[in-house]
Design an enzyme around this catalytic site. Sequence first.
Site, PDB file in Angstrom:
ATOM      1  N   GLU A 233       0.829  -1.209   0.000  1.00 49.03           N
ATOM      2  CA  GLU A 233       0.000   0.000   0.000  1.00 49.03           C
ATOM      3  C   GLU A 233       0.862   1.257   0.000  1.00 49.03           C
ATOM      4  O   GLU A 233       2.048   1.226   0.351  1.00 49.03           O
ATOM      5  CB  GLU A 233      -0.936   0.002   1.207  1.00 49.03           C
ATOM      6  CG  GLU A 233      -0.222  -0.008   2.548  1.00 49.03           C
ATOM      7  CD  GLU A 233      -1.040   0.615   3.674  1.00 49.03           C
ATOM      8  OE1 GLU A 233      -1.597   1.712   3.479  1.00 49.03           O
ATOM      9  OE2 GLU A 233      -1.084  -0.003   4.752  1.00 49.03           O
TER      10      GLU A 233
ATOM     11  N   LYS B 136      -5.528  10.680   0.793  1.00 46.03           N
ATOM     12  CA  LYS B 136      -5.613   9.325   1.347  1.00 46.03           C
ATOM     13  C   LYS B 136      -6.873   8.689   0.765  1.00 46.03           C
ATOM     14  O   LYS B 136      -7.978   9.168   1.008  1.00 46.03           O
ATOM     15  CB  LYS B 136      -5.678   9.416   2.877  1.00 46.03           C
ATOM     16  CG  LYS B 136      -5.875   8.094   3.599  1.00 46.03           C
ATOM     17  CD  LYS B 136      -5.849   8.298   5.112  1.00 46.03           C
ATOM     18  CE  LYS B 136      -6.455   7.123   5.856  1.00 46.03           C
ATOM     19  NZ  LYS B 136      -6.570   7.385   7.304  1.00 46.03           N
TER      20      LYS B 136
ATOM     21  N   VAL C  75      -5.343   0.260   3.161  1.00 51.19           N
ATOM     22  CA  VAL C  75      -5.475  -1.203   3.108  1.00 51.19           C
ATOM     23  C   VAL C  75      -6.727  -1.580   2.325  1.00 51.19           C
ATOM     24  O   VAL C  75      -6.702  -2.475   1.477  1.00 51.19           O
ATOM     25  CB  VAL C  75      -5.531  -1.795   4.540  1.00 51.19           C
ATOM     26  CG1 VAL C  75      -5.924  -3.265   4.494  1.00 51.19           C
ATOM     27  CG2 VAL C  75      -4.192  -1.625   5.242  1.00 51.19           C
TER      28      VAL C  75
ATOM     29  N   ASP D 216     -16.738   5.558  14.177  1.00 50.18           N
ATOM     30  CA  ASP D 216     -15.517   5.518  13.367  1.00 50.18           C
ATOM     31  C   ASP D 216     -14.954   4.104  13.317  1.00 50.18           C
ATOM     32  O   ASP D 216     -14.284   3.642  14.246  1.00 50.18           O
ATOM     33  CB  ASP D 216     -14.475   6.498  13.914  1.00 50.18           C
ATOM     34  CG  ASP D 216     -13.276   6.636  12.981  1.00 50.18           C
ATOM     35  OD1 ASP D 216     -13.186   5.880  11.995  1.00 50.18           O
ATOM     36  OD2 ASP D 216     -12.432   7.513  13.248  1.00 50.18           O
TER      37      ASP D 216
ATOM     38  N   SER E  47     -12.839   1.685  10.485  1.00 48.10           N
ATOM     39  CA  SER E  47     -12.138   1.743   9.199  1.00 48.10           C
ATOM     40  C   SER E  47     -12.869   0.940   8.121  1.00 48.10           C
ATOM     41  O   SER E  47     -13.372  -0.155   8.384  1.00 48.10           O
ATOM     42  CB  SER E  47     -10.724   1.194   9.360  1.00 48.10           C
ATOM     43  OG  SER E  47     -10.081   1.171   8.105  1.00 48.10           O
ATOM     44  N   ALA E  48     -12.875   1.486   6.927  1.00 47.96           N
ATOM     45  CA  ALA E  48     -13.431   0.757   5.774  1.00 47.96           C
ATOM     46  C   ALA E  48     -12.589  -0.474   5.435  1.00 47.96           C
ATOM     47  O   ALA E  48     -13.015  -1.318   4.642  1.00 47.96           O
ATOM     48  CB  ALA E  48     -13.524   1.677   4.561  1.00 47.96           C
ATOM     49  N   ASP E  49     -11.398  -0.578   6.044  1.00 50.01           N
ATOM     50  CA  ASP E  49     -10.579  -1.786   5.846  1.00 50.01           C
ATOM     51  C   ASP E  49     -11.393  -3.043   6.183  1.00 50.01           C
ATOM     52  O   ASP E  49     -11.275  -4.069   5.506  1.00 50.01           O
ATOM     53  CB  ASP E  49      -9.328  -1.779   6.748  1.00 50.01           C
ATOM     54  CG  ASP E  49      -8.328  -0.696   6.370  1.00 50.01           C
ATOM     55  OD1 ASP E  49      -8.543   0.010   5.366  1.00 50.01           O
ATOM     56  OD2 ASP E  49      -7.320  -0.551   7.103  1.00 50.01           O
TER      57      ASP E  49
ATOM     58  N   LYS F  71      -3.611  -1.453  14.624  1.00 42.27           N
ATOM     59  CA  LYS F  71      -2.849  -0.468  15.396  1.00 42.27           C
ATOM     60  C   LYS F  71      -3.396  -0.364  16.812  1.00 42.27           C
ATOM     61  O   LYS F  71      -4.604  -0.394  17.029  1.00 42.27           O
ATOM     62  CB  LYS F  71      -2.895   0.885  14.678  1.00 42.27           C
ATOM     63  CG  LYS F  71      -1.993   0.890  13.438  1.00 42.27           C
ATOM     64  CD  LYS F  71      -2.088   2.175  12.676  1.00 42.27           C
ATOM     65  CE  LYS F  71      -3.413   2.286  11.964  1.00 42.27           C
ATOM     66  NZ  LYS F  71      -3.505   1.504  10.737  1.00 42.27           N
TER      67      LYS F  71
HETATM   68  N1  PSU Z   1      -0.686   0.772   9.137  1.00 42.80           N
HETATM   69  C1  PSU Z   1       0.440   1.502   9.348  1.00 42.80           C
HETATM   70  N2  PSU Z   1       0.446   2.798   8.960  1.00 42.80           N
HETATM   71  C2  PSU Z   1      -0.626   3.350   8.299  1.00 42.80           C
HETATM   72  C3  PSU Z   1      -1.795   2.573   8.053  1.00 42.80           C
HETATM   73  C4  PSU Z   1      -1.762   1.284   8.500  1.00 42.80           C
HETATM   74  O1  PSU Z   1       1.421   0.998   9.888  1.00 42.80           O
HETATM   75  O2  PSU Z   1      -0.554   4.519   7.897  1.00 42.80           O
HETATM   76  C5  PSU Z   1      -2.941   3.129   7.242  1.00 42.80           C
HETATM   77  C6  PSU Z   1      -3.462   2.015   6.326  1.00 42.80           C
HETATM   78  O3  PSU Z   1      -3.442   2.500   4.996  1.00 42.80           O
HETATM   79  C7  PSU Z   1      -4.873   1.769   6.794  1.00 42.80           C
HETATM   80  C8  PSU Z   1      -5.240   3.128   7.262  1.00 42.80           C
HETATM   81  O4  PSU Z   1      -5.711   1.275   5.781  1.00 42.80           O
HETATM   82  O5  PSU Z   1      -4.071   3.557   7.960  1.00 42.80           O
HETATM   83  C9  PSU Z   1      -6.466   3.118   8.126  1.00 42.80           C
HETATM   84  O6  PSU Z   1      -6.999   4.394   8.158  1.00 42.80           O
HETATM   85  P1  PSU Z   1      -8.465   4.633   8.740  1.00 42.80           P
HETATM   86  O7  PSU Z   1      -8.365   4.321  10.180  1.00 42.80           O
HETATM   87  O8  PSU Z   1      -8.752   6.100   8.462  1.00 42.80           O
HETATM   88  O9  PSU Z   1      -9.376   3.727   7.970  1.00 42.80           O
HETATM   89 MN    MN Z   2     -11.973   6.250  10.169  1.00 42.02          MN
END
Ligand code: PSU
Ligand code: MN
Length: 310
Positions: free
Chosen positions: A26, A87, A107, A139, A141-143, A160
């Site tokens: 990614e 992003k 992701v 909130d 993630s769409a992941d 994380k």
């Molecule tokens: N893992 C990391 N660093 C990052 C991310 C994941 O070590 O920057 C990123 C990935 O691209 C993941 C995104 O899909 O953070 C998730 O963001 P959000 O919580 O806004 O969905």
């Molecule tokens: Mn989010």
Amino acid sequence: MKNFHVRLGIEVADALREHRPVVALESTIVSHGLPRPENLRVAREIEQTVRDAGAVPATIGMVGGQLVVGLDDAELTRLATVDGVSKLSVRDLAVAAATGADGATTVAATSAVAAAAGIGVFATGGLGGVHREAAHTFDESADLGTLARTPIAVVCAGVKSILDVGATLERLETLGVAVVGYRTRRFPGFYLTDAGFDLDWSVDSPEQVADVLAARAGHGAHPGGLLVANPLPIDEQLDPALHDRTLTEGLALLERDGVTGKAVTPYLLAHFHSATAGASLAVNVRIILRNADLAARIAVAAARRGDSAA
Ligand code: PSU
Ligand code: MN
């Protein structure tokens, strides 16, 4: 008239045609997850790690509205160094393409594009998930939703630790995303080896992960993704006391600054990197390189079986 198609890098196109192992990578970790100037160096190092283990790296991102699977070095440099790179989650891809944006894929977006291109294995650092205040903010993630419907194996060090890990595991169960520990039955906590939750399954080798993927394809009964949770060895994790202190501080700053939505994850990661004087950065880089190595070995094992798309 603009022509909207996915462009494959030459090396990636050749490898896919010849059923050689390919690993998707990614670009959000490069553009938004790691500080400059280390981000570009690390992006190249991730690709080299995949090569060293015998697979072809396919870093995915959007350059001037064109979705690319297998960015070349100039494109990678652009996404790592230019200001104003968006992003991009899955929902953003078409809008960003139509408006000619530069964008880094999360992701979710990387998984969806990789699977569509016929790539079956993907390495990242930590998956997105359910945020701690999700009961109020919604909130998540769409992941997670994307992995429910995308047939790809994602090698990560869990989610994380800035997230609600327990809630994320529950959502993964609900959504039908399989989770296996790599040589462990404990779910890793990204910066930390152990997030404090048991796993039902563990696998011992890249070949066994390839078996799981072959069984999934053979059954035709599971449309979603497979998370391969690869923990850091305990002596390489971030000091847990420093981790907990930094996290508490970061969450308070988040509220103070009123940060919400897709800015939350980059904000907290940047706070970790500055507040730990680079210690979290070193750990983050180790996580990604270890995952890239394992993902490449899984892709090699899958290609040996003859499962081209793993
Ligand atoms: N893992 C990391 N660093 C990052 C991310 C994941 O070590 O920057 C990123 C990935 O691209 C993941 C995104 O899909 O953070 C998730 O963001 P959000 O919580 O806004 O969905
Ligand atoms: Mn989010």
